[in-house]
Every structure is written in C-alpha cells, then in structure tokens.
Write a protein that holds these residues in place. Structure first.
Motif, mmCIF file in Angstrom:
data_model
loop_
_atom_site.group_PDB
_atom_site.id
_atom_site.type_symbol
_atom_site.label_atom_id
_atom_site.label_comp_id
_atom_site.label_asym_id
_atom_site.label_seq_id
_atom_site.Cartn_x
_atom_site.Cartn_y
_atom_site.Cartn_z
ATOM 1 N N GLU A 15 60.554 61.068 -32.374
ATOM 2 C CA GLU A 15 60.170 62.127 -33.302
ATOM 3 C C GLU A 15 60.966 62.029 -34.609
ATOM 4 O O GLU A 15 61.137 63.004 -35.330
ATOM 5 C CB GLU A 15 60.402 63.499 -32.651
ATOM 6 N N PHE A 16 61.479 60.831 -34.903
ATOM 7 C CA PHE A 16 62.276 60.591 -36.105
ATOM 8 C C PHE A 16 62.065 59.130 -36.496
ATOM 9 O O PHE A 16 61.628 58.297 -35.688
ATOM 10 C CB PHE A 16 63.763 60.866 -35.850
ATOM 11 N N THR A 17 62.372 58.802 -37.745
ATOM 12 C CA THR A 17 62.250 57.416 -38.208
ATOM 13 C C THR A 17 63.578 56.682 -38.155
ATOM 14 O O THR A 17 63.620 55.473 -37.940
ATOM 15 C CB THR A 17 61.708 57.380 -39.641
ATOM 16 N N GLN A 18 64.670 57.398 -38.381
ATOM 17 C CA GLN A 18 66.009 56.836 -38.254
ATOM 18 C C GLN A 18 66.956 57.943 -37.825
ATOM 19 O O GLN A 18 66.731 59.120 -38.123
ATOM 20 C CB GLN A 18 66.483 56.187 -39.553
ATOM 21 N N ALA A 19 68.000 57.578 -37.107
ATOM 22 C CA ALA A 19 68.954 58.565 -36.585
ATOM 23 C C ALA A 19 70.240 58.476 -37.388
ATOM 24 O O ALA A 19 71.048 57.560 -37.198
ATOM 25 C CB ALA A 19 69.215 58.317 -35.102
ATOM 26 N N CYS A 20 70.430 59.409 -38.308
ATOM 27 C CA CYS A 20 71.617 59.450 -39.169
ATOM 28 C C CYS A 20 72.397 60.718 -38.832
ATOM 29 O O CYS A 20 72.006 61.816 -39.248
ATOM 30 C CB CYS A 20 71.216 59.426 -40.635
ATOM 31 N N ALA A 21 73.473 60.565 -38.088
ATOM 32 C CA ALA A 21 74.230 61.719 -37.589
ATOM 33 C C ALA A 21 75.557 61.852 -38.320
ATOM 34 O O ALA A 21 76.085 60.888 -38.887
ATOM 35 C CB ALA A 21 74.473 61.571 -36.086
ATOM 36 N N ASN A 22 76.090 63.063 -38.309
ATOM 37 C CA ASN A 22 77.461 63.310 -38.767
ATOM 38 C C ASN A 22 78.007 64.481 -37.970
ATOM 39 O O ASN A 22 77.397 64.923 -36.987
ATOM 40 C CB ASN A 22 77.511 63.550 -40.281
ATOM 41 N N ASP A 23 79.160 65.004 -38.394
ATOM 42 C CA ASP A 23 79.802 66.049 -37.588
ATOM 43 C C ASP A 23 79.093 67.397 -37.675
ATOM 44 O O ASP A 23 79.425 68.329 -36.937
ATOM 45 C CB ASP A 23 81.278 66.204 -37.968
ATOM 46 N N THR A 24 78.114 67.529 -38.575
ATOM 47 C CA THR A 24 77.369 68.789 -38.673
ATOM 48 C C THR A 24 75.933 68.674 -38.163
ATOM 49 O O THR A 24 75.271 69.690 -37.960
ATOM 50 C CB THR A 24 77.334 69.288 -40.135
ATOM 51 N N PHE A 25 75.451 67.449 -37.974
ATOM 52 C CA PHE A 25 74.093 67.260 -37.446
ATOM 53 C C PHE A 25 74.074 66.051 -36.531
ATOM 54 O O PHE A 25 74.429 64.940 -36.940
ATOM 55 C CB PHE A 25 73.077 67.058 -38.568
ATOM 56 N N ASN A 26 73.631 66.271 -35.285
ATOM 57 C CA ASN A 26 73.583 65.164 -34.327
ATOM 58 C C ASN A 26 72.618 65.517 -33.203
ATOM 59 O O ASN A 26 73.008 65.654 -32.040
ATOM 60 C CB ASN A 26 74.973 64.864 -33.776
ATOM 61 N N SER A 27 71.340 65.666 -33.536
ATOM 62 C CA SER A 27 70.324 65.991 -32.537
ATOM 63 C C SER A 27 69.011 65.319 -32.917
ATOM 64 O O SER A 27 68.499 65.516 -34.024
ATOM 65 C CB SER A 27 70.132 67.507 -32.439
ATOM 66 N N PHE A 28 68.482 64.512 -31.987
ATOM 67 C CA PHE A 28 67.275 63.740 -32.254
ATOM 68 C C PHE A 28 66.324 63.878 -31.059
ATOM 69 O O PHE A 28 66.754 63.782 -29.911
ATOM 70 C CB PHE A 28 67.624 62.279 -32.519
ATOM 71 N N THR A 29 65.042 64.092 -31.343
ATOM 72 C CA THR A 29 64.066 64.427 -30.307
ATOM 73 C C THR A 29 63.157 63.251 -29.996
ATOM 74 O O THR A 29 62.755 62.500 -30.888
ATOM 75 C CB THR A 29 63.216 65.627 -30.757
ATOM 76 N N THR A 30 62.845 63.109 -28.718
ATOM 77 C CA THR A 30 61.868 62.132 -28.267
ATOM 78 C C THR A 30 60.946 62.810 -27.251
ATOM 79 O O THR A 30 61.324 63.810 -26.624
ATOM 80 C CB THR A 30 62.548 60.908 -27.637
ATOM 81 N N SER A 31 59.726 62.268 -27.092
ATOM 82 C CA SER A 31 58.802 62.794 -26.092
ATOM 83 C C SER A 31 58.333 61.646 -25.201
ATOM 84 O O SER A 31 58.316 60.479 -25.623
ATOM 85 C CB SER A 31 57.606 63.477 -26.761
ATOM 86 N N PHE A 32 57.963 61.979 -23.974
ATOM 87 C CA PHE A 32 57.472 60.961 -23.056
ATOM 88 C C PHE A 32 56.544 61.623 -22.039
ATOM 89 O O PHE A 32 56.590 62.834 -21.817
ATOM 90 C CB PHE A 32 58.626 60.249 -22.338
ATOM 91 N N VAL A 33 55.692 60.811 -21.451
ATOM 92 C CA VAL A 33 54.795 61.288 -20.401
ATOM 93 C C VAL A 33 55.184 60.622 -19.094
ATOM 94 O O VAL A 33 55.813 59.546 -19.079
ATOM 95 C CB VAL A 33 53.321 60.976 -20.741
ATOM 96 N N PHE A 34 54.835 61.257 -17.990
ATOM 97 C CA PHE A 34 55.039 60.652 -16.673
ATOM 98 C C PHE A 34 53.895 61.115 -15.762
ATOM 99 O O PHE A 34 53.324 62.198 -15.955
ATOM 100 C CB PHE A 34 56.399 61.022 -16.083
#
Length: 488
Positions: A37-56
């Motif tokens: 759910e993102f194109t690149q994961a750029c984290a720091n000490d104030t933002f560090n949350s990235f979402t993914t989805s999957f089916v099973f």
C-alpha cells in the motif's frame, strides 16, 4: 458371518479415510502475494508504519491458534536472514483479504527489499512482494561540513579537502555519529540540480564549484544534508586553504588513544602547535593525543595553503573544596563539594574503598574519619572517569590543659599517652627550657619550644621499663625536676 465383518471393516475404513481427507483439506491454506500500500518505505523516529494487504484461502483452513507473520528480506531481496517485522495475535485474523501494518528496523537501508507473509497453524508462506526502497532515516536533520566554511580556495595543481564535521558545530547532529550511515558528495550543476561525485566522510576536490554532502537514503527524500561550500582555484595573489581533519573527531576521547590529523596532499608540510613549529612533523598526517591549536602550511611549489584546527581532547576538570588532609573533631562535620565541567556527570563516593550507599550527588557531608574517594564520570560525549581523594583524621589538641607533669608514658602507637604531655605553662610560646636525660646524665632531648612531642622516635627497650629524668626551667623561675618511666 465373516463376510459381514469384512464389509463392516471396509465401511469403517472408508469413513476414517474420509475424515482424514477432510482434516488434511482443512489443514492447508494458500496465501496470496502481498500487495504493498506504498511505493517506498521511508521511516524516521516520528513515522514508521507501512501497510500491506493479502488474501488467503480457504478462510476455514485457519486454526484458532494461527498467527500471521510478515518477514522482511535483506537489502538484496533475499530471505536467508529475514527479519520478522509483524506478528498477529493468535486467531486475530480470520477473514480474507487482510490489511496489516509493520515497522522498519532501525538499520534498514536499500532499494531492493521485499516482504512475504507466513502463517503458523497451518504452516504456509506466500510469494514475495514486489521490490521496494526502504530506509530508516536515523539522522534526518541538516549537518555541517568544514565548520560551516562558505568559501575555500585551492592551489593550482592541488586540492581542497571537504569533510563532514564530527561531532560538528554547536547543536549540529553529525551523521558521523551513526556508524550505519553512508554519504554522497554532491556538486551543483545548476540552480536546482546536482550530481554525485564521491562517497565517504571526506572528499578532496580539485575543480572549482559548489559542493555539499547528503546522507545516502537512496530514493527517499530527507533533510539530512550539509551547508554548501564554494571552492575556487587560487590566483597568484591569493592564499589557499588547507583543511585539517581529526580521525577521531573533534573533540575526541584521548583515553581511546591518539587521533591522526590529516590535511590535503601537497609537496611539503610544516605543522605547528600553539604557534610553535613541531620538530619532525613534516608529513601529510600528524598524530597527537593532546589539546591545542594545530596549524599546517602545505607547499605546492609556487603556491602555499594553510589551515588550522582547535583540537579538544574532550577532557573535563574536577576539583573539591577541601585539602588533601583534613582534621575533624568528634561530633563535627565537613561539607565537601565537587565542582566539574563534565557533561552529564555521575558521582560515586567511597570511604576506605567501600562505596557509600546513596551518595550520588556532587556534595557530601563528612561525619566519619578515613580515606574518601570520589569517582566523577562524564556520561556524554567523551565518556570516562576521574577520581579525587582526601583524608579525614581525628583532630587531637597538641596542647591539652593537663593539671600536673606526668611521670609515666606508654609510646605504643595506640594514640593514648604516646608522648609526654605537660601543662601548657611550660610548652611552646612560654620560652621554658625542657631537657630530658638518661639515667647516666646523658642529654637526649632539649628545647625552648616544647610541643608535647617527646619521644619523637621509637625508644629501644631492654627487659625492664626505661627511666628518664626531666628538668623544666621556666623563665625567671626555679627548675622543676622529676622522672619519666617509659612503659613497654
């Protein structure tokens, strides 16, 4: 009868195999490729949350104890040393599709990361996701190079050394304090464009231009970049600049060993400390472990460059408000204060090498006799410890007011009756002559300034106690005579 039994057995076996097949079916699930759910994961000490989805599938195949995990590959996309970055609670995810979020580990840095989904009950693993850039920006603020120098000049045929400051100027958060980081050196090619021309904490440039450094966070944007330095080539009338870089930073911890000062490459070098030439220091580098103003002159033949660095060892000072030896009367106290310029200091107090419980401040009230020691530890910057010590002894009045002249002493070192103590009207300041003689009349001690200090040296003993004789002659008075028995 046997035929009926055989048919019953076959029927039971079929039921068992059916149930077994049903259990196997329920014990298998298929997990789809995770969708980012993102194109690149750029984290720091104030933002560090990235979402993914999957089916099973099937949903009914997930057991109540099942947990879904997200694994993060290394920077090349390999899962050989994968890191688990998310674990669901048992039974928390039962519906497909599922959306979950994860955080990056602090030392994530690369352009080819992938994730995959795993389940525990039953065990299953998805295909890996598409590649994505991921960086944890552990340092994400501007920093300085060359002590915020705006312009610099290099000699024709020479170079100028650009260097990231460590730890930097003022509140500068130098990226050199984070060993996992790498850097790009940039040269401006236009008002808003630049190109990478080098990497590392330093860069020697021999072309005119505007240069700066930035922390290498790949395709992630960041605020971790330096000031600009405009570098030009010297004319015949200009003097050139020579940068001096300390290998251990400035300040540096001299307790960790000497630092190496390095300057630009030239034909010859002359080093100075506090304005005085350092004998034998004629190389591009100079090793030292002491503070001071260091300067260098680099010769290129027809042009010379000079530079300086005010080197600091990161040392601190500490002192106490009492002398090394102190006298304390019984029932009295001494307030001891430590003064120091250590950064974030910590204190420990000891009495006769035993740590004093609860004594953790820079002050302490002394109530007991003995040897005191204080450990002062600088806990920020250059971390090391210094010690201060002082002695506290019981005060003994050398001139106690005794009523009569004693005729027995016992100089055995127990602090009681060790010396011959006489009334104060015959001691120092009264000009009374005090003479002590052996039994044979030999003079062993004589003074007009007696301070209750006889015997000053140990006396030899035979099998019996020794007897001495004294004569005290006050001014304008008759002598006073008597004997002194020295007990073993």
């Amino acid at each position: 009868m046997a035929k009926t039994t055989f048919l019953t057995f076959i029927s039971s076996l079929c039921c068992f195999l059916g149930v077994f097949h049903l259990q196997i079916t329920h014990a298998q699930i298929v997990i789809g490729k995770p969708v980012l759910e993102f194109t690149q994961a750029c984290a720091n000490d104030t933002f560090n949350s990235f979402t993914t989805s999957f089916v099973f599938s099937p949903e009914s195949g997930v057991e109540t104890s099942n947990q879904f995990l997200i694994e993060l590959s290394d920077a090349t996309g390999s899962f050989n040393t994968a890191t688990t970055v998310f674990t669901s609670n048992p039974g928390a995810i039962t519906a497909s599709p599922a959306n979950v979020s994860f955080s990056l580990p602090m030392f994530t840095a690369g352009e080819e990361y992938k994730i995959r989904i795993k389940s525990t009950h039953p065990e299953a693993v998805s295909a890996s996701s598409n590649s994505f850039a991921a960086y944890y920006k552990i340092q994400d603020s501007p920093f300085t190079i060359n002590d915020l120098t705006a312009t610099a000049v290099f000699c024709p045929g020479g170079s100028y050394l650009l260097s990231i400051d460590n730890p930097g100027t003022g509140d500068n958060d130098s990226p050199l304090q984070y060993p996992s980081l790498t850097f790009n050196w940039m040269k401006e090619t236009g008002p808003t464009t630049s190109v990478i021309i080098g990497q590392g904490p330093t860069l020697a440039v021999s072309e005119a231009g505007v240069y700066f450094a930035e922390t290498n966070y790949g395709s992630c944007t960041s605020d971790s970049f330096s000031n600009r330095v405009t570098v030009s080539e010297a004319t015949s009338e200009e003097s050139a600049d020579a940068t001096i870089v300390s290998s251990l930073g400035n300040p540096f911890c001299s307790q960790e060993g000497p630092t190496t000062l390095q300057t630009i490459t030239g034909n010859s070098y002359t080093w100075f400390k506090n304005g005085t030439i350092i004998p034998g220091a004629t190389s591009q580098t100079y090793e030292t472990e002491s503070s001071g103003l260091y300067e260098v002159i680099v010769s290129f033949g027809s042009c010379e460059a000079s530079g300086s660095i005010d080197l600091n060892t990161g040392d601190f000072t500490a002192e106490i408000n009492v002398p090394e030896t102190n006298l304390l009367e019984s029932g009295e106290t001494i307030d001891v204060l430590v003064t120091t310029n250590a950064i974030a200091p910590e204190f420990k107090w000891f009495l006769n090498e035993e740590e004093i419980s609860g004594a953790l401040e820079n002050s302490f009230t002394v109530t007991e006799f003995g040897l005191y020691r204080i450990e002062i530890t600088q806990t920020d910057g250059c971390v090391f410890t210094k010690e201060l010590s002082f002695q506290v002894d019981e005060f003994t009045d050398p001139f106690p007011n005794v009523d009569k002249i004693p005729n027995i002493i016992s100089p055995n070192g127990d602090g009681i009756n060790d010396t011959w103590i006489i009334p104060i009207e015959y001691t120092s300041g009264t000009n009374s002559n005090v003479t002590i003689l052996k039994r044979n009349g030999e003079d062993v001690f004589s003074t007009n300034d007696y301070v209750n200090n006889w015997p000053e040296d140990p006396l030899p003993f035979s099998d019996v106690n020794q007897v001495f004789y004294y004569i005290i002659t006050p001014p304008d008075k008759d002598p006073i005579k008597g004997s002194i028995t020295v007990l073993k």
